[in-house]
Design a protein around this motif. Structure first.
Motif, short mmCIF file in Angstrom:
data_model
loop_
_atom_site.label_atom_id
_atom_site.label_comp_id
_atom_site.label_asym_id
_atom_site.label_seq_id
_atom_site.Cartn_x
_atom_site.Cartn_y
_atom_site.Cartn_z
N GLU A 156 0.88 -1.16 0.00
CA GLU A 156 0.00 0.00 0.00
C GLU A 156 0.92 1.21 0.00
OE1 GLU A 156 -2.98 0.16 3.04
OE2 GLU A 156 -4.01 -1.60 2.26
N ILE A 157 0.73 2.08 -0.99
CA ILE A 157 1.59 3.26 -1.12
C ILE A 157 0.73 4.50 -1.25
CG2 ILE A 157 3.39 4.38 -2.50
CD1 ILE A 157 4.04 1.54 -3.60
N GLU A 158 0.98 5.47 -0.39
CA GLU A 158 0.28 6.74 -0.49
C GLU A 158 1.19 7.71 -1.24
OE1 GLU A 158 -2.38 8.78 2.66
OE2 GLU A 158 -0.37 9.60 2.92
N TYR A 159 0.75 8.11 -2.43
CA TYR A 159 1.53 9.02 -3.26
C TYR A 159 1.15 10.49 -3.03
CZ TYR A 159 2.98 4.99 -6.07
OH TYR A 159 3.51 3.80 -6.51
N THR A 160 0.11 10.75 -2.28
CA THR A 160 -0.39 12.11 -2.08
C THR A 160 0.71 13.01 -1.52
OG1 THR A 160 -2.59 11.22 -1.64
CG2 THR A 160 -2.18 13.51 -0.99
N ASN A 161 0.90 14.14 -2.19
CA ASN A 161 1.85 15.16 -1.74
C ASN A 161 1.06 16.12 -0.84
OD1 ASN A 161 3.37 17.53 -1.47
ND2 ASN A 161 4.31 17.30 -3.48
N TRP A 162 1.22 15.92 0.49
CA TRP A 162 0.42 16.68 1.45
C TRP A 162 0.81 18.16 1.48
CZ3 TRP A 162 -3.97 14.74 2.57
CH2 TRP A 162 -4.14 13.35 2.50
N GLU A 163 2.03 18.50 1.11
CA GLU A 163 2.41 19.91 1.01
C GLU A 163 1.61 20.58 -0.10
OE1 GLU A 163 6.63 20.67 0.78
OE2 GLU A 163 7.02 19.16 2.32
N LYS A 164 1.44 19.88 -1.20
CA LYS A 164 0.67 20.40 -2.32
C LYS A 164 -0.80 20.56 -1.93
CE LYS A 164 0.38 20.00 -7.20
NZ LYS A 164 -0.61 19.43 -8.01
N VAL A 165 -1.31 19.64 -1.15
CA VAL A 165 -2.69 19.73 -0.65
C VAL A 165 -2.82 20.99 0.22
CG1 VAL A 165 -4.42 18.64 0.85
CG2 VAL A 165 -3.13 17.25 -0.80
N SER A 166 -1.83 21.25 1.06
CA SER A 166 -1.85 22.45 1.92
C SER A 166 -1.82 23.73 1.10
CB SER A 166 -0.67 22.44 2.89
OG SER A 166 -0.84 21.45 3.86
N LEU A 167 -1.04 23.75 0.04
CA LEU A 167 -1.00 24.93 -0.83
C LEU A 167 -2.36 25.16 -1.48
CD1 LEU A 167 2.50 24.50 -2.53
CD2 LEU A 167 1.82 26.28 -0.89
N PHE A 168 -3.01 24.10 -1.89
CA PHE A 168 -4.34 24.21 -2.48
C PHE A 168 -5.33 24.75 -1.44
CE2 PHE A 168 -8.54 22.52 -3.56
CZ PHE A 168 -8.68 22.93 -4.87
N ALA A 169 -5.23 24.25 -0.22
CA ALA A 169 -6.11 24.73 0.86
C ALA A 169 -5.93 26.23 1.07
CB ALA A 169 -5.82 23.96 2.15
N GLN A 170 -4.70 26.70 0.98
CA GLN A 170 -4.44 28.14 1.12
C GLN A 170 -5.08 28.92 -0.04
OE1 GLN A 170 -0.18 28.66 1.55
NE2 GLN A 170 -0.12 27.13 3.19
N GLN A 171 -4.99 28.37 -1.25
CA GLN A 171 -5.60 29.03 -2.41
C GLN A 171 -7.13 29.06 -2.27
OE1 GLN A 171 -3.77 26.46 -5.38
NE2 GLN A 171 -2.84 28.26 -6.30
N LEU A 172 -7.68 27.98 -1.72
CA LEU A 172 -9.13 27.90 -1.53
C LEU A 172 -9.61 29.00 -0.57
CD1 LEU A 172 -11.79 26.37 -2.10
CD2 LEU A 172 -11.23 24.92 -0.13
N GLN A 173 -8.84 29.30 0.44
CA GLN A 173 -9.21 30.34 1.37
C GLN A 173 -9.30 31.70 0.70
OE1 GLN A 173 -6.29 29.84 4.55
NE2 GLN A 173 -7.97 29.24 5.91
N LYS A 174 -8.56 31.89 -0.38
CA LYS A 174 -8.47 33.19 -1.04
C LYS A 174 -9.52 33.42 -2.11
CE LYS A 174 -3.52 33.42 -0.22
NZ LYS A 174 -2.20 33.34 -0.84
N ILE A 175 -10.17 32.36 -2.60
CA ILE A 175 -11.15 32.60 -3.67
C ILE A 175 -12.36 33.31 -3.08
CG2 ILE A 175 -10.36 30.72 -5.12
CD1 ILE A 175 -12.85 29.18 -4.40
N GLU A 176 -12.88 34.24 -3.82
CA GLU A 176 -14.00 35.06 -3.35
C GLU A 176 -15.22 34.79 -4.19
OE1 GLU A 176 -12.80 39.12 -3.33
OE2 GLU A 176 -11.01 38.71 -2.16
N LYS A 177 -16.34 35.02 -3.59
CA LYS A 177 -17.62 34.86 -4.28
C LYS A 177 -17.72 35.85 -5.43
CE LYS A 177 -22.27 33.78 -3.07
NZ LYS A 177 -22.44 32.46 -2.60
N ILE A 178 -18.28 35.40 -6.50
CA ILE A 178 -18.45 36.24 -7.70
C ILE A 178 -19.38 37.41 -7.38
CG2 ILE A 178 -19.40 36.27 -10.05
CD1 ILE A 178 -18.59 33.30 -10.23
#
Length: 177
Positions: free
Chosen positions: A155-177
């Motif tokens: 069983e191998i987890e390939y998920t790059n958790w640092e990349k997931v964290s960067l995406f989470a930061q970007q998600l916080q910044k998106i604003e409603k249209i």
């Protein structure tokens, strides 16, 4: 208002990723829903919507597309983002972990009436011992063809958790249209 986290997963890696993103949002009011339950939702009651979906045998689950078609106008008018989980994204050096480098995202954007404002691509997990015989053999063949792990005891987890964290930061910044 709360955040809605929708997911389509096979063995649970997409759900694991979406929960990690939610933890990083530091929000107390959120809801998690499996797209396979055919949810009927009014998306305007949420301040953000994140949809995560996994690839199996080269395709996103049809439940994802059904949900998008049924909620296209709401998605296009909401603060919504999308991420895709697949084993090809393990090839970061080839750019397969980016929206631009992912063939799955290109296909998704062609097929989908919703064009997300923020898109992420993450490597999933290879969980051979949890697969049935057919899936184990098919995934092993695919991994052999793509230069991946073929030992079915691993069983191998390939998920790059640092990349997931960067995406989470970007998600916080998106604003409603």
């Amino acid at each position: 208002m709360k955040t809605l986290y929708l997911y389509s997963t096979r063995e649970g890696q997409t759900e694991k990723i979406i929960h990690q993103i939610a933890r990083e949002q530091n929000e107390s009011d959120c809801e998690f829903i499996d797209l396979h339950t055919d949810p009927q939702l009014e998306l305007s009651q949420y301040s953000k919507v994140l949809i995560g979906a996994s690839i199996r045998y080269g395709h996103l689950n049809k439940k994802l597309y059904q949900f998008i078609e049924g909620h296209a106008e709401q998605l296009n008018n909401s603060n919504a983002a999308f991420f895709c989980v697949n084993l090809t994204a393990r090839k970061e050096e080839q750019g397969k972990d980016t929206p631009e480098g992912s063939a799955y995202i290109r296909t998704f954007l062609k097929k989908s009436v919703w064009q997300p404002r923020l898109i992420g691509v993450f490597a999933g997990a290879l969980l051979y011992p949890r697969y049935g015989w057919f899936d184990k053999k098919m995934i092993q063949l695919i991994m052999k063809l793509t230069g991946g792990e073929t030992d079915t005891t691993k069983e191998i987890e390939y998920t790059n958790w640092e990349k997931v964290s960067l995406f989470a930061q970007q998600l916080q910044k998106i604003e409603k249209i």
